[in-house]
Design a protein around this motif. Structure first.
Motif, PDB file in Angstrom:
ATOM      1  N   ALA A  98       0.844  -1.188   0.000  1.00 40.11           N
ATOM      2  CA  ALA A  98       0.000   0.000   0.000  1.00 40.11           C
ATOM      3  C   ALA A  98       0.881   1.240   0.000  1.00 40.11           C
ATOM      4  CB  ALA A  98      -0.904   0.004   1.223  1.00 40.11           C
ATOM      5  N   GLY A 100       0.698   4.591   1.986  1.00 40.98           N
ATOM      6  CA  GLY A 100       0.000   5.245   3.089  1.00 40.98           C
ATOM      7  C   GLY A 100       0.303   6.732   3.152  1.00 40.98           C
ATOM      8  N   TYR A 123      -1.646   5.785   6.940  1.00 35.75           N
ATOM      9  CA  TYR A 123      -2.816   4.945   6.653  1.00 35.75           C
ATOM     10  C   TYR A 123      -3.057   4.910   5.153  1.00 35.75           C
ATOM     11  CZ  TYR A 123      -7.541   3.256   6.234  1.00 35.75           C
ATOM     12  OH  TYR A 123      -8.642   2.538   5.859  1.00 35.75           O
ATOM     13  N   PRO A 125      -6.024   3.555   2.525  1.00 32.73           N
ATOM     14  CA  PRO A 125      -7.320   2.915   2.295  1.00 32.73           C
ATOM     15  C   PRO A 125      -7.215   1.921   1.134  1.00 32.73           C
ATOM     16  CG  PRO A 125      -7.308   5.107   1.356  1.00 32.73           C
ATOM     17  CD  PRO A 125      -5.994   4.937   2.052  1.00 32.73           C
ATOM     18  N   SER A 126      -8.295   1.224   0.850  1.00 35.68           N
ATOM     19  CA  SER A 126      -8.260   0.178  -0.176  1.00 35.68           C
ATOM     20  C   SER A 126      -7.874   0.716  -1.553  1.00 35.68           C
ATOM     21  CB  SER A 126      -9.604  -0.552  -0.240  1.00 35.68           C
ATOM     22  OG  SER A 126     -10.631   0.348  -0.589  1.00 35.68           O
ATOM     23  N   SER A 129      -4.170   0.448  -1.936  1.00 34.71           N
ATOM     24  CA  SER A 129      -3.612  -0.852  -1.570  1.00 34.71           C
ATOM     25  C   SER A 129      -3.617  -1.787  -2.770  1.00 34.71           C
ATOM     26  CB  SER A 129      -4.435  -1.468  -0.438  1.00 34.71           C
ATOM     27  OG  SER A 129      -4.458  -0.617   0.675  1.00 34.71           O
ATOM     28  N   ASP A 134      -6.100  -5.006   1.615  1.00 38.23           N
ATOM     29  CA  ASP A 134      -7.264  -4.186   1.313  1.00 38.23           C
ATOM     30  C   ASP A 134      -7.125  -2.794   1.919  1.00 38.23           C
ATOM     31  OD1 ASP A 134      -9.795  -3.889   0.061  1.00 38.23           O
ATOM     32  OD2 ASP A 134     -10.753  -4.030   2.033  1.00 38.23           O
ATOM     33  N   ASP A 135      -6.412  -2.660   3.010  1.00 34.22           N
ATOM     34  CA  ASP A 135      -5.984  -1.377   3.556  1.00 34.22           C
ATOM     35  C   ASP A 135      -4.798  -1.657   4.475  1.00 34.22           C
ATOM     36  OD1 ASP A 135      -6.869  -2.127   6.100  1.00 34.22           O
ATOM     37  OD2 ASP A 135      -8.434  -0.636   6.216  1.00 34.22           O
ATOM     38  N   THR A 137      -2.369   0.020   7.967  1.00 33.33           N
ATOM     39  CA  THR A 137      -2.082   1.003   9.002  1.00 33.33           C
ATOM     40  C   THR A 137      -0.672   0.762   9.531  1.00 33.33           C
ATOM     41  OG1 THR A 137      -4.413   1.020   9.665  1.00 33.33           O
ATOM     42  CG2 THR A 137      -2.819   1.936  11.232  1.00 33.33           C
ATOM     43  N   THR A 162      -2.506  -5.056   8.070  1.00 33.10           N
ATOM     44  CA  THR A 162      -3.221  -4.988   6.800  1.00 33.10           C
ATOM     45  C   THR A 162      -4.520  -5.772   6.926  1.00 33.10           C
ATOM     46  OG1 THR A 162      -3.030  -5.230   4.402  1.00 33.10           O
ATOM     47  CG2 THR A 162      -2.089  -6.997   5.740  1.00 33.10           C
TER      48      THR A 162
END
Length: 184
Positions: A98, A100, A123, A125-126, A129, A134-135, A137, A162
């Motif tokens: 991802a 972020g 962070y 989000p999807s 990603s 799917d997301d 942090t 994740t």
């Protein structure tokens, strides 16, 4: 970890002083992470790269790009940055990553020379990603103490998680950490 990767990692870490501003190594109970940042804290930009080996053959890489500057939080001198952290990970049958959005801040405590606190949160989000993620942090909190002019020790907490679409989530790396940072 394959034996052929060990010399490459050692070469990258030992040669970091040629092209880096700082390098740190941190350990949790189940992982080891190396991070190199290429610009000093008084630069307007920061670029960094890191690698984490997590017990069980999980490999996690990151590239960071932040605008940074000096400010103050209350009366505490602070270095803060806003930007991106790209994370890619690979496990036995799963992989993903991802990009972020987030930032970091390091607060220095003038009454206790050498003591500082650092926090970083990113962070994704999807929509940002890919692969099985799917997301995502990423959170890291540290208490730092500058032992000498060009080295500090730190303790803290790292959380990298994740989510999977329709399958729950996975803590890629999580737990208390300890480490050291060298300044060049």
């Amino acid at each position: 970890m394959k034996a052929s990767r060990i010399p490459l990692i050692l070469l990258a870490l030992t040669s970091s002083s040629v092209f880096a501003a700082d390098a740190d190594i941190s350990l949790t109970n189940e992982s080891a992470k190396g991070q190199i940042n290429f610009f000093q804290t008084n630069s307007d930009m920061q670029l960094g790269a890191g690698y984490t080996y997590h017990e069980g053959s999980r490999h996690i890489g990151n590239i960071d790009f932040h605008a940074q500057g000096r400010t103050a939080v209350g009366n505490l001198p602070t270095t803060a940055g806003l930007g991106l952290r790209a994370i890619a990970w690979e496990d036995d049958r799963l992989d993903g990553g991802a990009v972020g959005l987030g930032g970091f801040a390091t607060l220095n405590i003038p009454e206790a020379p050498g003591l500082s606190f650092t926090g970083a949160l990113h962070y994704a989000p999807s929509i940002l990603s890919f692969g099985d993620s799917d997301d995502m942090t990423s959170l890291e909190l540290r208490a730092n103490y500058r032992v000498i002019r060009n080295a500090e020790l730190f303790v803290g907490y790292r959380y990298l998680n994740t989510d999977f679409e329709f399958r729950g989530d996975l803590d890629l790396d999580e737990g208390p950490l300890a480490g050291m940072k060298l300044f060049f």
